[in-house]
Design a protein around this motif. Structure first.
Motif, mmCIF file in Angstrom:
data_model
loop_
_atom_site.group_PDB
_atom_site.id
_atom_site.type_symbol
_atom_site.label_atom_id
_atom_site.label_comp_id
_atom_site.label_asym_id
_atom_site.label_seq_id
_atom_site.Cartn_x
_atom_site.Cartn_y
_atom_site.Cartn_z
ATOM 1 N N VAL A 87 5.180 -7.774 -11.405
ATOM 2 C CA VAL A 87 5.161 -7.533 -9.966
ATOM 3 C C VAL A 87 3.879 -8.090 -9.371
ATOM 4 C CG1 VAL A 87 5.157 -5.697 -8.202
ATOM 5 C CG2 VAL A 87 6.628 -5.524 -10.219
ATOM 6 N N ARG A 88 3.985 -8.670 -8.207
ATOM 7 C CA ARG A 88 2.873 -9.281 -7.458
ATOM 8 C C ARG A 88 2.268 -10.475 -8.184
ATOM 9 N NH1 ARG A 88 -0.658 -4.186 -5.712
ATOM 10 N NH2 ARG A 88 -2.171 -5.635 -6.513
ATOM 11 N N GLN A 89 3.051 -11.111 -9.033
ATOM 12 C CA GLN A 89 2.606 -12.327 -9.718
ATOM 13 C C GLN A 89 3.408 -13.506 -9.175
ATOM 14 O OE1 GLN A 89 0.018 -12.375 -11.976
ATOM 15 N NE2 GLN A 89 -0.148 -10.228 -11.393
ATOM 16 N N ALA A 90 2.746 -14.574 -8.825
ATOM 17 C CA ALA A 90 3.436 -15.766 -8.335
ATOM 18 C C ALA A 90 4.061 -16.507 -9.516
ATOM 19 C CB ALA A 90 2.460 -16.676 -7.608
ATOM 20 N N ALA A 91 5.248 -17.031 -9.289
ATOM 21 C CA ALA A 91 5.939 -17.819 -10.312
ATOM 22 C C ALA A 91 6.564 -19.023 -9.624
ATOM 23 C CB ALA A 91 7.011 -16.981 -11.006
ATOM 24 N N ASN A 92 6.590 -20.159 -10.306
ATOM 25 C CA ASN A 92 7.233 -21.347 -9.769
ATOM 26 C C ASN A 92 8.741 -21.151 -9.752
ATOM 27 O OD1 ASN A 92 4.810 -22.779 -9.501
ATOM 28 N ND2 ASN A 92 4.872 -23.398 -11.641
ATOM 29 N N ALA A 93 9.396 -21.648 -8.706
ATOM 30 C CA ALA A 93 10.853 -21.586 -8.602
ATOM 31 C C ALA A 93 11.369 -23.007 -8.415
ATOM 32 C CB ALA A 93 11.272 -20.700 -7.435
ATOM 33 N N PHE A 94 12.353 -23.387 -9.233
ATOM 34 C CA PHE A 94 12.898 -24.739 -9.198
ATOM 35 C C PHE A 94 14.397 -24.701 -8.918
ATOM 36 C CE2 PHE A 94 9.358 -24.648 -12.198
ATOM 37 C CZ PHE A 94 8.525 -25.620 -11.657
ATOM 38 N N CYS A 146 21.456 -22.674 -8.500
ATOM 39 C CA CYS A 146 20.635 -21.503 -8.749
ATOM 40 C C CYS A 146 19.174 -21.893 -8.678
ATOM 41 C CB CYS A 146 20.987 -20.886 -10.106
ATOM 42 S SG CYS A 146 20.841 -22.023 -11.482
ATOM 43 N N LEU A 147 18.321 -20.917 -8.886
ATOM 44 C CA LEU A 147 16.879 -21.131 -8.980
ATOM 45 C C LEU A 147 16.419 -20.716 -10.361
ATOM 46 C CD1 LEU A 147 15.504 -19.711 -5.600
ATOM 47 C CD2 LEU A 147 15.538 -22.112 -6.311
ATOM 48 N N LEU A 148 15.615 -21.543 -10.974
ATOM 49 C CA LEU A 148 14.913 -21.180 -12.199
ATOM 50 C C LEU A 148 13.581 -20.593 -11.767
ATOM 51 C CD1 LEU A 148 14.123 -21.175 -15.208
ATOM 52 C CD2 LEU A 148 13.433 -23.566 -14.922
ATOM 53 N N ILE A 149 13.397 -19.315 -12.008
ATOM 54 C CA ILE A 149 12.110 -18.660 -11.744
ATOM 55 C C ILE A 149 11.324 -18.772 -13.044
ATOM 56 C CG2 ILE A 149 10.937 -16.560 -10.981
ATOM 57 C CD1 ILE A 149 12.943 -17.694 -8.927
ATOM 58 N N ASN A 150 10.334 -19.627 -13.047
ATOM 59 C CA ASN A 150 9.579 -19.919 -14.263
ATOM 60 C C ASN A 150 8.362 -19.011 -14.326
ATOM 61 O OD1 ASN A 150 8.854 -21.117 -16.611
ATOM 62 N ND2 ASN A 150 8.124 -23.019 -15.702
ATOM 63 N N GLY A 151 8.512 -17.876 -14.995
ATOM 64 C CA GLY A 151 7.430 -16.904 -15.118
ATOM 65 C C GLY A 151 7.505 -16.250 -16.475
ATOM 66 N N ASN A 152 6.997 -15.031 -16.538
ATOM 67 C CA ASN A 152 7.044 -14.293 -17.783
ATOM 68 C C ASN A 152 7.680 -12.936 -17.526
ATOM 69 O OD1 ASN A 152 6.678 -13.527 -20.407
ATOM 70 N ND2 ASN A 152 4.529 -13.017 -20.173
#
Length: 150
Positions: free
Chosen positions: A31-38, A136-142
């Motif tokens: 939560v409250r962490q930015a992640a790249n979305a493709f 769709c969107l790939l949310i590239n996070g953890n």
């Protein structure tokens, strides 16, 4: 023999600790962490089984409960010791199998192609089924996840 009744609530508690793997499930650390979305397109979808990587808690708990229960078998110190050893071995096996069954979940593996041409595979829970060909969107996070995108 009544000591065996102590293992059931403990194993149920272990089962409730199974990680939630759906695309809508977030941990506090995410939560409250930015992640790249493709933006991307789903190329394929298949059902998969997601199993536990570590059954040590079930093995340990089963071993302790089995050892305690086994130590009550027989009369005399050597029969108690042999009962404890045998009970611990059986308890470890049962605890390991029980945790494996309780932690097992269904999921989907998505193979996607981003608009830039990269191909990725992401596995997640069954809360959102996205069909092959869908945007769709790939949310590239953890962890990474796939979510529908219009």
């Amino acid at each position: 023999m009544k000591n065996l009744f102590y293992i059931l609530p403990a194993l149920l508690i272990l089962g409730s600790c199974a990680p939630r793997i759906g695309s809508n499930d977030y941990s506090y650390s995410s939560v409250r962490q930015a992640a790249n979305a493709f933006p991307c397109t789903v190329l394929s979808v298949r059902s998969v089984n997601v199993n536990s990587d570590d059954n040590s808690a079930g093995t340990l708990l089963g071993g302790v409960a089995g050892g305690v229960a086994g130590s009550t078998i027989g009369h005399g110190s050597s029969s108690h010791a042999l009962g404890a050893i045998g009970g611990a071995a059986a308890g470890m096996l049962i605890g390991n199998l029980a945790q494996d069954q309780m932690m097992s979940q269904s999921g989907y593996e998505y193979v996607i192609r981003t608009d830039s041409g990269q191909i990725y595979s992401v596995t997640q829970g069954t809360d959102n089924l996205i069909a092959a060909g869908q945007r769709c969107l790939l949310i590239n996070g953890n962890p990474s996840r796939i979510i529908p995108y219009n």
